[in-house]
Scaffold this active site. Structure first.
Site, PDB file in Angstrom:
ATOM      1  N   GLY A  45      -1.101   2.292   7.831  1.00 13.48           N
ATOM      2  CA  GLY A  45      -0.883   0.829   7.584  1.00 13.48           C
ATOM      3  C   GLY A  45      -1.070   0.264   6.599  1.00 13.48           C
ATOM      4  CB  CYS A  46      -4.563  -0.090   5.018  1.00 19.20           C
ATOM      5  SG  CYS A  46      -5.388  -0.931   6.399  1.00 19.20           S
ATOM      6  CB  THR A  47      -1.333   3.598   2.397  1.00 17.14           C
ATOM      7  OG1 THR A  47      -2.543   3.930   2.369  1.00 17.14           O
ATOM      8  CG2 THR A  47      -0.757   4.029   1.197  1.00 17.14           C
ATOM      9  CB  ALA A  50      -2.171  -1.642  -0.630  1.00 18.15           C
TER      10      ALA A  50
END
Length: 151
Positions: A45-47, A50
């Site tokens: 999710g964070c990738t 970003a």
């Protein structure tokens, strides 16, 4: 207490992804800023979040806005994350969670996962939008939509 629309972004400092000292006064109150808190580098999710900010970064720049990502990951982790995904914006290391606490970003999933919250502040440093959602890629269009309203 969590920061809300109408609050001023508080002063903070942290190490950026190359180990330099970042001081919020260098940008807050000078230009529109998007500050997004995310749980962890190199997670799905964070990738996605970003990379979505990366893919639309020029849209933010064209509107005069800057993007800053913050998590508790180390400076080294942030630099590897930036290099791997060619992220054009700064990531700040909040290893002691002082900035997260200053903003009042809560944890999710029964306290197991650091919260994912995006703030948009105007040129005066006043928060115009707070978007709190685990849905990683929804933060980018919400932030752009708000910036278009305030510039």
């Amino acid at each position: 207490m969590a920061l809300q629309v109408g609050d001023k972004i508080p002063h903070f400092s942290a190490k950026d992804n190359v180990g330099n000292d970042f001081n919020s006064e260098s940008i807050i109150g000078k230009k529109v800023v998007v500050i997004y808190f995310y749980p962890k580098d190199n997670t799905p999710g964070c990738t996605a979040q970003a990379c979505s900010f990366r893919d639309q970064y020029q849209d933010f720049k064209d509107l005069g806005a800057e993007v800053i990502g913050i998590s508790s990951d180390s400076v080294t982790s942030h630099e590897k994350f930036i290099q791997k995904y060619k992220l054009p914006f700064v990531l700040l290391s909040d290893s002691d969670k002082k900035i997260r606490n200053l903003f009042g970003v809560k944890t999710n999933l029964f306290g197991l996962l650091p919260g994912r919250v995006t703030y948009v502040a105007d040129r005066n440093g006043i928060i115009q939008m707070v978007f709190d959602s685990l849905s990683a890629t929804k933060h980018i269009p919400k932030a752009l939509e708000m910036i278009k309203k305030i510039v």
